[in-house]
Scaffold this motif. Structure first.
Motif, PDB file in Angstrom:
ATOM      1  N   ILE A   1      58.367  96.039  -0.156  1.00  7.19           N
ATOM      2  CA  ILE A   1      57.103  96.784  -0.092  1.00  7.19           C
ATOM      3  C   ILE A   1      57.399  98.276  -0.135  1.00  7.19           C
ATOM      4  O   ILE A   1      56.767  99.040  -0.879  1.00  7.19           O
ATOM      5  CB  ILE A   1      56.314  96.408   1.175  1.00  7.19           C
ATOM      6  N   SER A   2      58.385  98.721   0.649  1.00  8.11           N
ATOM      7  CA  SER A   2      58.761 100.144   0.645  1.00  8.11           C
ATOM      8  C   SER A   2      59.210 100.578  -0.745  1.00  8.11           C
ATOM      9  O   SER A   2      58.804 101.641  -1.248  1.00  8.11           O
ATOM     10  CB  SER A   2      59.889 100.393   1.648  1.00  8.11           C
TER      11      SER A   2
ATOM     12  N   TYR B   1      58.651  99.223  -3.850  1.00 11.06           N
ATOM     13  CA  TYR B   1      57.622  99.241  -4.888  1.00 11.06           C
ATOM     14  C   TYR B   1      56.570 100.319  -4.619  1.00 11.06           C
ATOM     15  O   TYR B   1      56.022 100.907  -5.554  1.00 11.06           O
ATOM     16  CB  TYR B   1      56.987  97.863  -5.027  1.00 11.06           C
ATOM     17  N   ALA B   2      56.297 100.589  -3.335  1.00  8.76           N
ATOM     18  CA  ALA B   2      55.356 101.673  -3.019  1.00  8.76           C
ATOM     19  C   ALA B   2      55.926 103.009  -3.474  1.00  8.76           C
ATOM     20  O   ALA B   2      55.221 103.842  -4.076  1.00  8.76           O
ATOM     21  CB  ALA B   2      55.060 101.694  -1.522  1.00  8.76           C
TER      22      ALA B   2
ATOM     23  N   TYR C   1      53.508  97.949 -10.020  1.00  5.34           N
ATOM     24  CA  TYR C   1      54.081  98.193  -8.701  1.00  5.34           C
ATOM     25  C   TYR C   1      52.990  98.216  -7.628  1.00  5.34           C
ATOM     26  O   TYR C   1      53.201  97.736  -6.501  1.00  5.34           O
ATOM     27  CB  TYR C   1      54.879  99.499  -8.689  1.00  5.34           C
TER      28      TYR C   1
ATOM     29  N   VAL D   1      52.848  95.538  -4.346  1.00  6.15           N
ATOM     30  CA  VAL D   1      52.702  95.974  -2.951  1.00  6.15           C
ATOM     31  C   VAL D   1      51.522  95.279  -2.297  1.00  6.15           C
ATOM     32  O   VAL D   1      51.642  94.712  -1.193  1.00  6.15           O
ATOM     33  CB  VAL D   1      52.550  97.504  -2.866  1.00  6.15           C
TER      34      VAL D   1
ATOM     35  N   ALA E   1      53.532 101.903   2.510  1.00  9.05           N
ATOM     36  CA  ALA E   1      52.411 101.536   1.639  1.00  9.05           C
ATOM     37  C   ALA E   1      51.190 102.395   1.945  1.00  9.05           C
ATOM     38  O   ALA E   1      50.490 102.849   1.036  1.00  9.05           O
ATOM     39  CB  ALA E   1      52.086 100.050   1.795  1.00  9.05           C
TER      40      ALA E   1
END
Length: 688
Positions: A280-281, A283-284, A295, A299, A432
């Protein structure tokens, strides 16, 4: 095989770990790791079997069914050995010691990890998965050797014990030095990392392929610093192929642990909290840098997966989902062509083309792993569809797949809750929110952070695990380091100084209880924790960044926030020791490489003061600025970065500073961004 109700439970029935409970009805007389088992081995003068695994481990299940449920094999184990089961996720300290021992024996590490110890808990032989006859033969051979060649076994165990207690910094040739950073070193790191790039499918060769998020977080920073388009190209290739591949849940979101093939197609289907929090980190942040819609979707879908399938009613996140269901790996997530036809009718051919499902199947038993190859735009054009029409169809397909999965037997859930892994998810949620400003993400993050404080923290001490209302295992360095890092980010997205104070207090505790002044690194275990045969330090980044690299980054950031020069010096000293290795092996030290970038490019200190500080923060944080810290207040603050800074003329004011030197205060985010970008683009900073 007898039903569970007809079996006799062993000692593991009193444990809370799902992995240990899976073995609670084995005929093996298992003990949990602890003083009782270790004392018994000494009193009875028996060798010890330490068998280490985790709940979502496929081959751990296989060995259990084949060997540990076998009465004949269990009889031999019970007669001649003291048998100990360890959940590596609950006891990473025990796992680290005996994994190191196995590798010192020249053997390939992995799980299940089965190690033979003498009664002093020192290892003399080991391995991973054994077939039943192999295991039985080995048991007989070890029993005979222990009786007939005891002196040789004890001598071997003593040598391995000495190896485990070696000076780790000396073992890797790491020396005390003053940190010097050079522009050309970033190129050296990139060249070393890029030598392993799979330029066709993304990621690093060879297979199996793990996501390894810190490699690509570093690559993002390298691209930001150098504008090297080759780095951006590989980043895009990797993140796109992972998101299109079977490693990603095409219908329900979330990533599996790794891909067994080079194309990211066939995953090992277990889904781990630590992977998903970090991805998550990643792709954010990648969205911030590129504004790539894919992306954004990853997320949002991955957070939805974690909330739906891993979040507890109390606000913590469970550890993992098993790879298997109904005795088959991946059955929950895969479909035969016939199942798809029954589900989608006339739309099935288009569905199967989109997700590459075939009559023969691309997986075991004629089943299909759903995966993509091209973008929605390209697929729509290829099939003469309006993009919006296709996207509506895809959304409908996903909903139908999820409805079918809701009726299936689900993979087993490992419902223990771990502090460090929750901190990774907390950081992911905060990242995010930092990128997208979605208030639901912040709500989830605050709820999780409060759960962590309520259930893992007593005074300034942390616990590692939580289940059934209890936290029972003392915290490890990874718990402190990753939680400190997450709390720093929570401060940046809320400007609530409580999070920053929590981070500083936990840092003070680690310095008092984990730090080795002689080697200028942190031990993995608290000085008050159970004493194992070796007290290890975690230096190398793996699927989770090493606890020492995370602490070094924390000290860098907190040194800036609190003007603590000793924190900054310590961070530099730690990095200086690791620098030569970082340049040679960045794929195993990419989080250290991120710190190297911070030191080279100099971290910007951005202070926001005034009534619209939160809004100004949101505007600034929507841009990709990977080497800044944000501080802010609507009124005034004693935080060193904010102290004596005021809202000039009552208007929200932004102060951009580097190395205690500030530029002119400004009142608009655009002007602050110009200062930040101008500084980054116009200068290459000298060596420290």
């Amino acid at each position: 095989m007898a039903k569970i109700k007809d079996k006799k439970a062993n000692r593991l029935i009193k444990e809370s770990s799902p992995y240990l409970l899976q073995h609670a009805y084995n005929p093996v007389d298992w003990h949990p790791w602890g003083e009782e088992a270790l004392t018994k081995a000494k009193q009875e003068d028996k060798p010890i079997i330490v068998s280490i695994g985790y709940a979502a481990c496929h081959w751990c299940h296989v060995m259990e069914h084949q060997s540990f449920e076998n009465a004949k094999i269990a009889e031999v184990m019970n007669q001649h050995f003291v048998c100990i089961k360890v959940d590596r996720e609950e006891r990473p300290d025990v796992d680290a010691v005996y994994m190191d021992a196995l590798q010192a024996m020249g053997l390939q590490g992995g799980w299940p990890l089965n190690v033979f110890l003498n009664p002093e808990a020192k290892p003399f032989y080991g391995g991973t998965y054994f077939q039943p006859q192999q295991w039985l033969t080995l048991l007989h051979n070890i029993t005979a050797a222990f009786a007939q060649n005891r002196q040789e076994l004890d001598s071997s165990a003593e040598q391995f014990g000495q190896h485990l207690n070696r000076n780790e910094l000396e073992a890797y040739g790491l020396k005390e030095s003053k940190l010097q950073v050079h522009e050309e070193d970033l190129t050296k790191i990139y060249q070393a990392l890029s030598s392993r790039f799979d330029r066709k499918h993304g990621g690093l060769s060879p297979a199996p392929k793990f996501p390894m998020p810190t490699n690509y977080l570093w690559l993002l920073r390298y691209y930001h610093h150098t504008n090297d388009e080759k780095a951006l190209k590989h980043l895009h290739l990797t993140l796109r192929e992972m998101a299109y591949g079977g490693i990603y849940g095409q219908a329900g979101g979330g990533f599996a642990r790794y891909s067994v093939d080079e194309e990211w197609l066939v995953p090992h289907f277990e889904k781990m909290l630590y992977d998903n929090g970090q991805l998550i980190s990643l792709y954010a942040e990648a969205y911030q840098a590129t504004r790539e819609t894919l992306y954004h979707d990853v997320v949002y879908e991955t957070i939805a997966f974690a909330e739906r399938e891993l979040m507890s009613p109390e606000g913590g996140f469970y550890s993992s989902l098993d790879a298997d269901s109904e005795g088959e790996e991946g059955k929950f997530y895969t479909f035969t062509k016939n199942e798809l036809h029954q589900l989608f009718g006339s739309e099935e051919p288009l569905f199967s083309k989109y997700y590459h499902a075939t009559a023969a199947g691309n997986f075991e038993h004629g089943r299909n792993i759903l995966h993509r190859r091209i973008s929605d735009e390209a697929f729509a054009e290829e099939n003469e569809l309006e993009l919006e029409v296709l996207q509506d169809m895809v959304q409908n397909w996903k909903e139908k797949i999820m409805q079918v999965r809701a009726e299936r037997i689900r993979p087993a859930l490992d419902d223990k809750i771990l502090c460090s892994w929750n901190a990774l998810m907390l950081k992911g949620l905060a990242d995010a929110y930092y990128t997208f400003g979605n208030k639901h993400f912040l709500k989830l993050a605050i709820r999780n952070a409060e759960f962590i404080l309520r259930n893992f923290k007593t005074g300034n001490r942390l616990f590692h695990n939580y289940k059934n209302g209890k936290a029972t295992i003392e915290g490890f360095l990874e718990d402190y380091a990753i939680l400190i890092n997450a709390f720093i980010r929570m401060y940046e997205v809320t400007f609530n100084e409580d999070w920053l104070q929590q981070a500083k207090e936990l840092t003070a505790y680690t310095l008092d209880n984990f730090f080795d002044e002689a080697e200028c690194m942190f031990y993995f275990t608290d000085q008050e924790a159970e004493k194992l045969i070796a007290r290890k330090k975690e230096l190398f980044d793996n699927v989770i960044p090493s606890s020492n690299s995370v602490m070094a980054i924390n000290l860098h950031l907190l040194g800036l926030y609190f003007d603590e020069h000793n924190y900054t010096e310590l961070s530099e000293s730690m990095l200086a020791k690791m620098k030569d290795l970082v340049l040679k092996e960045p794929s195993h030290l990419s989080n250290w490489a991120i710190l190297y970038y911070y030191k080279l490019a100099q971290t910007a200190e951005v202070a926001i003061v005034g009534p619209e500080a939160p809004e100004m923060r949101a505007e600034i944080s929507s841009f990709y600025l990977p080497n800044i810290i944000l501080a802010g207040t609507t009124d005034k603050s004693e935080l060193p970065l904010l102290n004596q800074r005021v809202a000039i003329g009552g208007k929200t004011t932004v102060y951009v500073c580097y190395n205690k030197t500030c530029q002119l205060p400004v009142h608009h985010a655009a002007d602050a961004l110009d200062q930040l970008k101008g500084k980054q683009e116009s200068e290459k900073f000298p060596a420290l």
